[in-house]
Motif scaffolding. Structure first.
Motif, PDB file in Angstrom:
ATOM      1  N   CYS A 179       1.324   7.588   8.297  1.00  0.00           N
ATOM      2  CA  CYS A 179       1.383   7.014   6.945  1.00  0.00           C
ATOM      3  C   CYS A 179       2.373   7.782   6.080  1.00  0.00           C
ATOM      4  N   ALA A 180       2.311   9.111   6.159  1.00  0.00           N
ATOM      5  CA  ALA A 180       3.212   9.941   5.362  1.00  0.00           C
ATOM      6  C   ALA A 180       4.672   9.664   5.719  1.00  0.00           C
ATOM      7  N   LYS A 181       4.950   9.436   6.998  1.00  0.00           N
ATOM      8  CA  LYS A 181       6.318   9.116   7.433  1.00  0.00           C
ATOM      9  C   LYS A 181       6.816   7.839   6.774  1.00  0.00           C
ATOM     10  N   ARG A 182       5.895   6.948   6.450  1.00  0.00           N
ATOM     11  CA  ARG A 182       6.240   5.666   5.835  1.00  0.00           C
ATOM     12  C   ARG A 182       6.233   5.738   4.311  1.00  0.00           C
ATOM     13  N   GLY A 183       6.125   6.942   3.784  1.00  0.00           N
ATOM     14  CA  GLY A 183       6.182   7.117   2.340  1.00  0.00           C
ATOM     15  C   GLY A 183       4.886   6.822   1.624  1.00  0.00           C
ATOM     16  N   ILE A 184       3.773   6.794   2.348  1.00  0.00           N
ATOM     17  CA  ILE A 184       2.465   6.520   1.749  1.00  0.00           C
ATOM     18  C   ILE A 184       1.804   7.843   1.393  1.00  0.00           C
ATOM     19  N   TYR A 185       1.375   7.975   0.154  1.00  0.00           N
ATOM     20  CA  TYR A 185       0.660   9.176  -0.272  1.00  0.00           C
ATOM     21  C   TYR A 185      -0.741   9.176   0.346  1.00  0.00           C
ATOM     22  N   CYS A 186      -1.123  10.291   0.941  1.00  0.00           N
ATOM     23  CA  CYS A 186      -2.465  10.461   1.494  1.00  0.00           C
ATOM     24  C   CYS A 186      -3.207  11.433   0.581  1.00  0.00           C
ATOM     25  N   VAL A 187      -4.160  10.912  -0.193  1.00  0.00           N
ATOM     26  CA  VAL A 187      -4.761  11.692  -1.272  1.00  0.00           C
ATOM     27  C   VAL A 187      -6.246  11.939  -1.020  1.00  0.00           C
ATOM     28  N   PRO A 188      -6.623  13.177  -0.728  1.00  0.00           N
ATOM     29  CA  PRO A 188      -8.043  13.509  -0.641  1.00  0.00           C
ATOM     30  C   PRO A 188      -8.707  13.277  -1.990  1.00  0.00           C
ATOM     31  N   CYS A 189      -9.833  12.610  -1.972  1.00  0.00           N
ATOM     32  CA  CYS A 189     -10.571  12.284  -3.195  1.00  0.00           C
ATOM     33  C   CYS A 189     -12.027  12.612  -2.906  1.00  0.00           C
ATOM     34  N   SER A 190     -12.445  13.817  -3.257  1.00  0.00           N
ATOM     35  CA  SER A 190     -13.697  14.360  -2.743  1.00  0.00           C
ATOM     36  C   SER A 190     -14.548  14.997  -3.833  1.00  0.00           C
ATOM     37  N   GLY A 191     -15.832  15.129  -3.537  1.00  0.00           N
ATOM     38  CA  GLY A 191     -16.724  15.874  -4.412  1.00  0.00           C
ATOM     39  C   GLY A 191     -16.566  17.369  -4.266  1.00  0.00           C
ATOM     40  N   ARG A 192     -15.857  17.805  -3.243  1.00  0.00           N
ATOM     41  CA  ARG A 192     -15.687  19.235  -3.003  1.00  0.00           C
ATOM     42  C   ARG A 192     -14.738  19.866  -4.031  1.00  0.00           C
ATOM     43  N   SER A 193     -14.994  21.150  -4.293  1.00  0.00           N
ATOM     44  CA  SER A 193     -14.039  21.934  -5.062  1.00  0.00           C
ATOM     45  C   SER A 193     -12.756  22.083  -4.261  1.00  0.00           C
ATOM     46  N   ILE A 235       0.848  -1.191   0.000  1.00  0.00           N
ATOM     47  CA  ILE A 235       0.000   0.000   0.000  1.00  0.00           C
ATOM     48  C   ILE A 235       0.885   1.243   0.000  1.00  0.00           C
ATOM     49  N   LYS A 236       0.780   2.017  -1.079  1.00  0.00           N
ATOM     50  CA  LYS A 236       1.596   3.216  -1.238  1.00  0.00           C
ATOM     51  C   LYS A 236       0.751   4.487  -1.340  1.00  0.00           C
ATOM     52  N   LEU A 237      -0.563   4.316  -1.402  1.00  0.00           N
ATOM     53  CA  LEU A 237      -1.446   5.472  -1.537  1.00  0.00           C
ATOM     54  C   LEU A 237      -2.775   5.175  -0.864  1.00  0.00           C
ATOM     55  N   ILE A 238      -3.267   6.118  -0.078  1.00  0.00           N
ATOM     56  CA  ILE A 238      -4.557   5.990   0.600  1.00  0.00           C
ATOM     57  C   ILE A 238      -5.462   7.123   0.136  1.00  0.00           C
ATOM     58  N   THR A 239      -6.624   6.783  -0.384  1.00  0.00           N
ATOM     59  CA  THR A 239      -7.591   7.821  -0.744  1.00  0.00           C
ATOM     60  C   THR A 239      -8.512   8.069   0.443  1.00  0.00           C
ATOM     61  N   LEU A 240      -8.806   9.340   0.695  1.00  0.00           N
ATOM     62  CA  LEU A 240      -9.661   9.687   1.816  1.00  0.00           C
ATOM     63  C   LEU A 240     -10.779  10.621   1.378  1.00  0.00           C
ATOM     64  N   ASP A 241     -11.972  10.250   1.743  1.00  0.00           N
ATOM     65  CA  ASP A 241     -13.153  11.081   1.550  1.00  0.00           C
ATOM     66  C   ASP A 241     -13.236  12.044   2.740  1.00  0.00           C
ATOM     67  N   PHE A 242     -14.048  13.080   2.612  1.00  0.00           N
ATOM     68  CA  PHE A 242     -14.216  14.029   3.708  1.00  0.00           C
ATOM     69  C   PHE A 242     -15.499  13.769   4.503  1.00  0.00           C
ATOM     70  N   ASP A 243     -16.621  14.245   3.969  1.00  0.00           N
ATOM     71  CA  ASP A 243     -17.889  14.178   4.700  1.00  0.00           C
ATOM     72  C   ASP A 243     -18.321  12.734   4.925  1.00  0.00           C
ATOM     73  N   GLY A 244     -18.563  12.399   6.179  1.00  0.00           N
ATOM     74  CA  GLY A 244     -18.990  11.051   6.518  1.00  0.00           C
ATOM     75  C   GLY A 244     -17.850  10.065   6.660  1.00  0.00           C
ATOM     76  N   THR A 245     -16.605  10.545   6.498  1.00  0.00           N
ATOM     77  CA  THR A 245     -15.450   9.635   6.582  1.00  0.00           C
ATOM     78  C   THR A 245     -14.359  10.188   7.500  1.00  0.00           C
ATOM     79  N   THR A 246     -13.694  11.241   7.076  1.00  0.00           N
ATOM     80  CA  THR A 246     -12.584  11.771   7.880  1.00  0.00           C
ATOM     81  C   THR A 246     -12.975  12.960   8.746  1.00  0.00           C
ATOM     82  N   LEU A 247     -13.954  13.734   8.306  1.00  0.00           N
ATOM     83  CA  LEU A 247     -14.321  14.932   9.055  1.00  0.00           C
ATOM     84  C   LEU A 247     -15.235  14.604  10.220  1.00  0.00           C
ATOM     85  N   GLN A 248     -15.155  15.420  11.257  1.00  0.00           N
ATOM     86  CA  GLN A 248     -16.030  15.258  12.411  1.00  0.00           C
ATOM     87  C   GLN A 248     -17.432  15.795  12.081  1.00  0.00           C
TER      88      GLN A 248
END
Length: 284
Positions: free
Chosen positions: A37-51, A7-20
């Motif tokens: 994750c970033a320290k381990r060289g894993i890309y953390c990529v927001p993948c959202s419907g937001r602008s 695993i080298k990349l993690i996609t993260l949604d916002f609403d209903g997932t990562t945000l409070q």
């Protein structure tokens, strides 16, 4: 069986997932998991419907999140270089045509284009009259929005700007069906999840999978290197079904849970962080 070392990349949604619950901030536990994750060289990529312009402050202010997939896949951004790796929008003519369906009708709308949000200036001048979503207030207070004087349709046509996505909120009942009918007869329009009162739509050419494939190719990766976490069938299923490890939130769509490899806790109980800790960070 997935190999967490792949695993080298993690996609993260916002609403209903990562945000409070405030839909603006991530918890300290979630931010800690992402930084590990970033320290381990894993890309953390927001993948959202937001602008891109409305990504949460913690994301906007941290270059740990170098790559963004915004507006439901309409744009992929390298924030370090400013390069647009992928872009798919309505044409300027289509954008102008869509604006004619509601411009001047005193409807609160957010128009995502060029990574920014555009508004009718008349609406911005009297925001207290409109149903601004509570979690959008911080953005409007930031002053990053662009006000358009005159007709929206004239602006996007003359400026030759293609729109990424339209969000209409609190559409008065008498106007709902005419607008929806007008959208349905335009074959280049795709609806997002929503109600008649809140209408969100984007181009049929927008493809979150193609956007992510473009980013993965850029990084020399494939979906075999991806972990994807989300809650929405409409927005997240394409990522979760293709990822080496797809995780659905407990608060998510039941259909999404059915195609996910695992289900984690709710968004308001640090379910995102718990999934990262369990599947990626444990054993390091």
């Amino acid at each position: 069986m997935f190999d967490k070392k792949q695993i080298k990349l993690i996609t993260l949604d916002f609403d209903g997932t990562t945000l409070q619950k405030d839909q603006t901030w991530m918890s300290f536990r979630t931010m800690h998991a992402l930084r590990e994750c970033a320290k381990r060289g894993i890309y953390c990529v927001p993948c959202s419907g937001r602008s891109a312009d409305m990504f949460p402050p913690q994301i906007d202010g941290d270059l740990m999140f170098r790559y963004w997939v915004s507006a439901a896949g309409a744009r992929v951004i390298d924030r370090l270089t400013g390069e647009i790796l992928y872009k798919e929008t309505f044409t300027p003519e289509q954008s102008a045509d869509l604006c004619t369906l509601y411009e001047g009708m005193h409807i609160y709308s957010e128009i995502a284009a060029e990574g920014r949000l555009f508004f009718e200036q008349d609406v911005l001048d009297e925001l207290w009259k409109y149903p601004v979503p509570p979690h959008h207030v911080w953005y409007l207070e930031s002053g990053k929005q662009v006000g358009v004087y005159g007709k929206l349709s004239d602006f996007f046509r003359t400026q030759n700007i293609g729109v990424e996505k339209f969000n209409l909120y609190g559409v008065p009942e008498p106007l709902q069906q005419p607008i929806i009918d007008g959208l349905r007869v335009r074959p280049y329009v795709e609806f997002l999840d929503g109600t008649s009162e809140n209408i969100q739509f984007y181009s049929t050419n927008t493809d979150r999978v193609k956007a992510m494939e473009t980013l993965l190719d850029h990084l020399g990766l494939t979906f075999d290197n991806v972990m994807s976490i989300g809650d929405s069938m409409g927005m997240d299923a394409s990522m979760i079904s293709r990822a080496a490890l797809g995780v659905a939130m407990e608060n998510g769509d039941e259909r999404l849970k059915g195609i996910a490899d695992a289900v984690t806790d709710r968004f308001d109980r640090d379910g995102f962080a718990k999934a990262i800790e369990k599947f990626i960070l444990s054993g390091y």
